[in-house]
Write an enzyme that holds these catalytic residues in place. Structure first.
Site: not given
Ligand code: PGA
Length: 252
Positions: A9, A11, A96, A98, A168, A174, A213
């Site tokens: 992803n 983003k 997601h 976000e 997640e 993140g 992460s």
């Molecule tokens: P990250 O993000 O691996 O940077 O923690 C995962 C995601 O948001 O899909």
């Protein structure tokens, strides 16, 4: 057997140059691996055509990061499922965290988008997960079940055909903080059992990805859990060598 899936992803990151470089590195590295896993990258909409062209000859598949719940029409700034298919996408990330927290996507919208994606022949990667407050209050299972049941209800208790679920935990996205393999496995089992209450075949076949992460250093322990079928990778998917290490770990 469920075929592992690694989805990157990206983003809202990348430029024409950085994407060309990243994809060059990833496809060269994947070319020497066996084809035991599925690999997907989800770029920003603006770069879909570039990415689809670049991965043409490789085994990398492409996904969107979001889609509209509407059919094509007067919806300024939105992208319809049909358009993702037309651009060469096979997958789309839905719900997601976000999108849920920053853009107000409630469970019903996520459920509807999963249906719209599935009807357009896209494979939805349906994201679920609790935030830190919910985990601290011991509400993880309750929250994840609620998010998942909304999607199942949208289809009379059945998981949309071929759909993927990504667990997640919001506190791990993140942040550099990862769920322990035990924490992740516990929720993955619950996800599979919840689907199994109304769709036993769906529960057996669904690929449940862990995200939050994931990096080369923690990936082996996570992927050794029986109900973790791959990963949804954010930050580490922007670094070719890290993404490749994660893909390698999923092949073993
Ligand atoms: P990250 O993000 O691996 O940077 O923690 C995962 C995601 O948001 O899909």
């Amino acid at each position: 057997m469920r075929k592992p899936l690694i989805a990157g992803n990206w983003k809202m990151n990348g430029s024409r140059n950085s994407i060309a470089e990243l994809l060059g590195g990833v496809s060269a590295g994947l070319a020497v691996l066996d084809e035991k896993i599925d690999v997907v990258v989800c770029p920003p909409f603006a770069y879909l055509a570039q990415v689809v062209n670049a991965v043409n000859e490789s085994r990398i598949q492409v996904g969107g990061q979001n889609l509209s719940s509407h059919s094509p029409g007067a919806y300024t700034g939105e992208i319809a499922a049909e358009m993702l298919v037309d651009q060469g996408c096979r997958y789309v990330i839905v719900g997601h965290s976000e999108r849920r927290t920053l853009y107000g996507e409630v469970d019903e919208i996520v459920a509807l988008k999963s249906r719209v994606a599935s009807q357009a022949t896209l494979i939805p990667i349906i994201c679920v997960g609790e935030n830190l407050e919910e985990r601290d209050q011991n509400r993880t299972i309750e929250v994840v079940r609620r998010q998942l049941l909304a999607v199942l209800q949208e289809n009379e208790g059945r998981l949309f055909s071929g759909a993927v679920v990504a667990y997640e935990p919001v506190w791990a996205i993140g942040t550099g903080r990862t769920a322990t393999p035990e924490q992740a496995q516990e929720v993955h089992t619950e996800i599979r059992n919840t689907i199994g209450e109304t769709d036993s075949e769906g529960a057996r076949e669904v690929r449940i990805l862990y995200g939050g992460s994931v990096k080369p250093e923690n990936v082996e322990a996570l992927f050794s859990c029986p109900d973790i079928d791959g990963g949804l990778i954010g930050g580490a998917s922007l670094v070719a060598s890290d993404f490749l290490s994660i893909c390698k770990a999923a092949e073993n």
